[in-house]
Design a protein around this motif. Structure first.
Motif, PDB file in Angstrom:
ATOM      1  N   ILE A  62       0.852  -1.191   0.000  1.00 36.54           N
ATOM      2  CA  ILE A  62       0.000   0.000   0.000  1.00 36.54           C
ATOM      3  C   ILE A  62       0.889   1.243   0.000  1.00 36.54           C
ATOM      4  N   ILE A  63       0.649   2.126  -0.940  1.00 36.55           N
ATOM      5  CA  ILE A  63       1.428   3.361  -1.038  1.00 36.55           C
ATOM      6  C   ILE A  63       1.003   4.278   0.100  1.00 36.55           C
ATOM      7  N   PRO A  64       1.956   4.745   0.911  1.00 37.18           N
ATOM      8  CA  PRO A  64       1.581   5.611   2.029  1.00 37.18           C
ATOM      9  C   PRO A  64       0.978   6.932   1.549  1.00 37.18           C
ATOM     10  N   GLU A  65       0.025   7.453   2.308  1.00 40.91           N
ATOM     11  CA  GLU A  65      -0.609   8.726   1.961  1.00 40.91           C
ATOM     12  C   GLU A  65       0.324   9.904   2.198  1.00 40.91           C
ATOM     13  N   THR A  66       1.286   9.722   3.121  1.00 35.40           N
ATOM     14  CA  THR A  66       2.252  10.778   3.418  1.00 35.40           C
ATOM     15  C   THR A  66       3.640  10.172   3.600  1.00 35.40           C
TER      16      THR A  66
END
Length: 94
Positions: A62-66
């Motif tokens: 999952i690509i981090p949001e930040t």
């Protein structure tokens, strides 16, 4: 440091790790796109062949949001389709 410099710095730090995530084809810096409109917010852009629902990804993909120690640099996932190399010689011929 300016905000853009911070974004570039975080992109450089996290690029190799992001490129190892499932479906990620590139990483860059640019303006965030929200609801089809470009905003004035500079973010780390993560390019993927196809956006997938979280349920189809492992926790590690999952690509981090930040990004960053203070989680202040946002990411934007951009679907770009399949990336292919140009034809041999660099030009198409008709």
């Amino acid at each position: 440091m300016k905000k853009t410099d911070d974004v570039i710095y975080q992109k450089n730090i996290h690029e190799a790790k992001l490129l190892r995530l499932k479906g990620v084809t590139g990483v860059g810096v640019g303006y965030k796109v929200k609801d089809g409109k470009t905003t004035d917010e500079v973010v780390v852009r993560v390019y993927v062949e196809k956006k997938l629902p979280r349920a189809q990804l492992t926790k590690g993909d999952i690509i981090p949001e930040t990004l960053g120690s203070a989680n202040k640099i946002k990411t934007d996932v951009i679907e770009i389709g399949k990336v292919t190399a140009p034809p041999k010689g660099g030009r198409e011929t008709s």
